[in-house]
Design an enzyme around this catalytic site. Structure first.
Site, PDB file in Angstrom:
ATOM      1  CB  SER A 133      11.618  21.845 -47.593  1.00 19.70           C
ATOM      2  OG  SER A 133      10.733  20.742 -47.457  1.00 19.70           O
ATOM      3  CG  ASP A 381       3.650  22.362 -43.566  1.00 18.05           C
ATOM      4  OD1 ASP A 381       3.872  21.142 -43.393  1.00 18.05           O
ATOM      5  OD2 ASP A 381       4.538  23.166 -43.892  1.00 18.05           O
ATOM      6  CG  HIS A 384       7.835  21.803 -43.913  1.00 19.93           C
ATOM      7  ND1 HIS A 384       6.807  21.630 -44.821  1.00 19.93           N
ATOM      8  CD2 HIS A 384       8.983  21.594 -44.593  1.00 19.93           C
ATOM      9  CE1 HIS A 384       7.314  21.328 -46.005  1.00 19.93           C
ATOM     10  NE2 HIS A 384       8.632  21.288 -45.894  1.00 19.93           N
TER      11      HIS A 384
END
Length: 409
Positions: A133, A381, A384
């Site tokens: 990702s 998060d 990312h």
């Protein structure tokens, strides 16, 4: 009389000598200053990186410079291909400084990013990002950067049929920029692009054809694989997922990682035409999940961070030097066999950017629990990256290789 004339001649000679010395001193000072006084923040160049004093240009050593004139290259709301996992403004992030930083190498300048030049260099070609990702986020970044110069929506399209492959195409240039989901590069039980959050990770360490046949014929391949390996041991399968006679063994992570990269390099050596295909491997993308590592509060993370880490050479525990050395060693051996894998070292420059993660400002994977809502840092998060943001710089580094065709140390 004669003595007076000699005295006058001596005075004149001394005067001329003193004048010559003074003039020489002024010239020397001017030359010295012109060589050693440099602008504080050199601007980005339009062409190839200009190198100071004949030194090698290492694009990966430098500092972040705040630049709200040339950054960001695109706006979040204007990129129709933006991912909700990376659209931090859309999900409520109010501070915007994370979008305005550019990377300034120490001994040279990055060429200015030009989306038209990029698409021209990709005319009739295919570029594919392969990995997890984080690589998908970098792919979204590149698609947003490239599409920002395409004026008509009819001249570009995206294709995603639910498989591991997502395709962006610029019709005017017949240029394709793809993403292929293969988080561990070799075959694994996490290969489904949507249903891959499993309690146990299993890899077929010698099996890569299932994935690699979809991208080895590309002109540019950008690989990454790091985050999904971060556990002490990984279950390794010799055999098939479909049959029950396979052999399973728990293997120490770094060793399994090395075996996977060896499988990759062996496949590339046999199947890739080095005269056609350029190969790139993105180094580890650091995480910022422990605020105490940079002097913050214990039990906190990147939530609420809006400034950079200013300690030069900072390294957090989210990066594993042993894995970096494995990557370097495997691809050094591949280069010795005639195939060059360019390492794009994003690790150190990204370490400073604790401000660049989505934290809570993203579409969440699942419905939040009540205690998470009351404690935002618990579901932040910090892996990312927001877009526009840090991955744009990773692509800017790639651009220097792809468009200007330079090889740096």
């Amino acid at each position: 009389m004669a003595k007076q004339q000699l005295l006058m001649l001596g005075i004149r000679a001394s005067f001329h000598t003193l004048s010559a010395v003074l003039v020489a001193g002024v010239i020397f000072t001017a030359v010295f200053l012109s060589r050693n006084v440099l602008p504080k923040e050199p601007p980005q160049s339009d062409g190839a990186p200009n190198v100071e004093d004949g030194r090698d240009c290492n694009l990966f050593e430098g500092k972040w410079v705040f630049d709200n004139e040339s950054n960001p290259i695109y706006n979040e709301e204007e990129c129709k291909f933006m991912s909700d996992q990376l659209a931090c403004e859309k999900f409520g992030r109010k501070d915007s400084s994370y979008k305005f930083w550019r990377w300034q190498p120490r001994t040279c300048n990055l060429p200015r990013f030009n989306g038209t030049k990029l698409l021209e260099s990709l005319r009739n070609k295919r570029m594919v990002y392969v990995g997890d990702s984080l690589n998908r986020g970098q792919w979204v970044s590149m698609v947003c950067m490239a599409s920002s110069v395409i004026t008509s929506p009819n001249l570009m399209h995206m294709h995603n049929n639910g498989s591991n492959l997502i395709t962006f195409k610029s019709l005017e240039y017949n240029a394709t920029i793809d993403f292929y989901w293969a988080p561990l590069l070799v075959e694994s039980n996490s290969d489904d692009p949507t249903n891959h959050r499993l309690p146990e990770r299993i890899v077929r360490i010698q099996s890569i054809e299932k994935h690699a046949r979809h991208w080895t014929e590309s002109d540019i391949i950008v690989l990454n694989s790091y985050l999904w390996w971060r556990m002490p041991h990984i279950k390794t399968l010799w055999g098939s997922f479909e049959k029950l006679d396979g052999i399973y063994k728990e293997v120490e992570m770094v060793r399994v990682y090395e075996m996977a990269l060896q499988t990759l390099s062996q496949w590339l050596e046999v199947h890739v035409n080095s005269n056609r295909t350029k190969l790139f491997f993105m180094s580890m993308s650091p995480t910022h999940e422990r605020a105490e590592e940079w002097g913050g509060e214990t039990n906190q993370n990147c939530y609420g961070e809006t400034s950079l880490i200013d300690k030069e050479g900072y390294n957090g525990r989210g990066s594993d030097p042993k894995m970096m050395r494995v990557v370097e060693n495997v691809f050094d051996r591949l280069k010795g066999r005639g195939l060059n894998m360019h390492m794009i070292n994003i690790t150190q420059l990204s370490e400073y950017r604790k401000d660049g993660h989505p934290s809570i400002y993203r579409k969440q994977w699942e419905q939040l629990k009540e205690d998470q809502v009351l404690d935002p840092s618990s579901y932040s998060d910090c892996i990312h990256w927001c877009l526009p943001g840090v991955p744009d710089v990773w692509n800017h580094l790639l651009y220097a290789y792809i468009v200007d065709n330079h090889h740096f140390t």
